[in-house]
Design a protein around this motif. Structure first.
Motif, short mmCIF file in Angstrom:
data_model
loop_
_atom_site.label_atom_id
_atom_site.label_comp_id
_atom_site.label_asym_id
_atom_site.label_seq_id
_atom_site.Cartn_x
_atom_site.Cartn_y
_atom_site.Cartn_z
N LEU A 1 0.82 -1.22 0.00
CA LEU A 1 0.00 0.00 0.00
C LEU A 1 0.85 1.26 0.00
CD1 LEU A 1 -2.86 -1.05 2.43
CD2 LEU A 1 -3.00 -0.74 -0.04
N PHE A 2 1.95 1.25 0.76
CA PHE A 2 2.86 2.39 0.76
C PHE A 2 3.45 2.62 -0.63
CE2 PHE A 2 7.30 3.80 0.96
CZ PHE A 2 7.12 5.08 1.47
N ASN A 3 3.90 1.55 -1.28
CA ASN A 3 4.50 1.68 -2.60
C ASN A 3 3.48 2.15 -3.64
OD1 ASN A 3 7.06 1.02 -1.77
ND2 ASN A 3 6.81 -1.15 -2.18
N ILE A 4 2.26 1.67 -3.54
CA ILE A 4 1.22 2.12 -4.46
C ILE A 4 0.94 3.61 -4.25
CG2 ILE A 4 -1.25 1.94 -4.97
CD1 ILE A 4 -0.95 -1.08 -4.34
N ALA A 5 0.80 4.02 -3.00
CA ALA A 5 0.55 5.43 -2.71
C ALA A 5 1.71 6.31 -3.17
CB ALA A 5 0.29 5.62 -1.22
N LEU A 6 2.93 5.84 -2.96
CA LEU A 6 4.11 6.59 -3.40
C LEU A 6 4.12 6.76 -4.91
CD1 LEU A 6 6.86 7.88 -2.66
CD2 LEU A 6 7.85 5.61 -3.04
N MET A 7 3.88 5.68 -5.63
CA MET A 7 3.88 5.75 -7.10
C MET A 7 2.77 6.68 -7.60
SD MET A 7 6.24 3.77 -8.51
CE MET A 7 5.80 2.89 -9.95
N LEU A 8 1.59 6.57 -7.01
CA LEU A 8 0.47 7.41 -7.42
C LEU A 8 0.76 8.88 -7.14
CD1 LEU A 8 -2.38 7.31 -8.60
CD2 LEU A 8 -3.24 7.11 -6.28
N LEU A 9 1.28 9.19 -5.97
CA LEU A 9 1.62 10.56 -5.63
C LEU A 9 2.72 11.09 -6.55
CD1 LEU A 9 1.09 12.82 -3.54
CD2 LEU A 9 2.97 11.87 -2.21
N TRP A 10 3.70 10.25 -6.82
CA TRP A 10 4.82 10.64 -7.68
C TRP A 10 4.32 11.01 -9.08
CZ3 TRP A 10 9.81 10.39 -5.58
CH2 TRP A 10 10.85 10.68 -6.45
N VAL A 11 3.45 10.19 -9.63
CA VAL A 11 2.93 10.44 -10.97
C VAL A 11 2.04 11.67 -10.98
CG1 VAL A 11 1.41 9.52 -12.76
CG2 VAL A 11 3.15 8.07 -11.76
N CYS A 12 1.22 11.85 -9.94
CA CYS A 12 0.34 13.02 -9.89
C CYS A 12 1.12 14.32 -9.76
CB CYS A 12 -0.65 12.89 -8.73
SG CYS A 12 -1.92 11.67 -9.02
N LEU A 13 2.19 14.30 -8.99
CA LEU A 13 2.96 15.53 -8.79
C LEU A 13 3.94 15.82 -9.92
CD1 LEU A 13 3.72 15.36 -4.96
CD2 LEU A 13 2.01 16.75 -6.12
N LEU A 14 4.66 14.82 -10.36
CA LEU A 14 5.73 15.03 -11.35
C LEU A 14 5.34 14.67 -12.78
CD1 LEU A 14 8.78 13.73 -9.31
CD2 LEU A 14 7.97 16.08 -9.56
N LYS A 15 4.23 13.98 -12.95
CA LYS A 15 3.74 13.58 -14.27
C LYS A 15 4.70 12.66 -15.02
CE LYS A 15 0.17 16.39 -14.09
NZ LYS A 15 -0.61 16.09 -12.94
N ARG A 16 5.56 11.99 -14.28
CA ARG A 16 6.48 11.01 -14.88
C ARG A 16 7.00 10.09 -13.79
NH1 ARG A 16 11.89 12.74 -14.01
NH2 ARG A 16 11.92 14.81 -13.09
N ILE A 17 7.61 9.01 -14.21
CA ILE A 17 8.22 8.07 -13.28
C ILE A 17 9.69 7.94 -13.65
CG2 ILE A 17 8.26 5.68 -12.49
CD1 ILE A 17 5.34 5.48 -13.04
N ASN A 18 10.55 8.06 -12.66
CA ASN A 18 11.97 7.87 -12.92
C ASN A 18 12.53 6.78 -12.01
OD1 ASN A 18 12.13 9.13 -10.46
ND2 ASN A 18 12.96 11.06 -11.25
N GLY A 19 13.81 6.58 -12.09
CA GLY A 19 14.44 5.49 -11.36
C GLY A 19 14.43 5.65 -9.85
N LEU A 20 14.31 6.88 -9.37
CA LEU A 20 14.34 7.10 -7.92
C LEU A 20 13.16 6.45 -7.23
CD1 LEU A 20 15.65 8.43 -5.47
CD2 LEU A 20 14.29 10.48 -5.98
N VAL A 21 11.98 6.59 -7.79
CA VAL A 21 10.80 5.99 -7.15
C VAL A 21 10.87 4.46 -7.19
CG1 VAL A 21 9.26 6.01 -9.16
CG2 VAL A 21 8.31 6.23 -6.88
N PHE A 22 11.41 3.91 -8.25
CA PHE A 22 11.59 2.46 -8.31
C PHE A 22 12.65 2.00 -7.31
CE2 PHE A 22 9.80 2.93 -12.66
CZ PHE A 22 8.69 2.14 -12.46
N SER A 23 13.67 2.82 -7.10
CA SER A 23 14.69 2.48 -6.10
C SER A 23 14.10 2.48 -4.70
CB SER A 23 15.84 3.48 -6.18
OG SER A 23 16.45 3.43 -7.45
N ILE A 24 13.22 3.44 -4.41
CA ILE A 24 12.57 3.47 -3.11
C ILE A 24 11.71 2.23 -2.92
CG2 ILE A 24 10.90 4.73 -1.69
CD1 ILE A 24 11.95 7.30 -3.06
N ASN A 25 10.98 1.84 -3.96
CA ASN A 25 10.17 0.62 -3.89
C ASN A 25 11.05 -0.60 -3.67
OD1 ASN A 25 7.71 1.88 -4.22
ND2 ASN A 25 7.69 1.61 -6.43
N LEU A 26 12.17 -0.65 -4.35
CA LEU A 26 13.09 -1.78 -4.19
C LEU A 26 13.62 -1.85 -2.77
CD1 LEU A 26 14.71 -4.08 -5.51
CD2 LEU A 26 16.48 -2.38 -6.00
#
Length: 77
Positions: free
Chosen positions: A41-66
């Protein structure tokens, strides 16, 4: 009519085994299961927030999930 037959068979095959599994499973939620759910749930919320705020996904958010999943593996072992 064949599509109805195929889709009906798919619905039956996808719901019947699941309902049997739900009925015959011991429903005790362990600490590891809760931790796994919280991490997901944390990772889903993080990804959703990241996409809503930055309008893109980069390696940093995947690293946090990892890192969160590595923490889970270390915790379980």
């Amino acid at each position: 009519m064949a599509f109805g037959n195929i889709s009906g068979a798919m619905v039956f095959q996808s719901t019947f085994p699941v309902s049997v599994g739900i009925l015959l499973t011991n429903w005790t939620i362990t600490q590891n299961a809760l931790l796994s759910a919280y991490i997901a749930l944390f990772n889903i919320a993080l990804m959703l927030l990241w996409v809503c705020l930055l309008k893109r996904i980069n390696g940093l958010v995947f690293s946090i999930n990892l890192i969160t999943y590595i923490f889970y593996i270390i915790k379980v072992i």
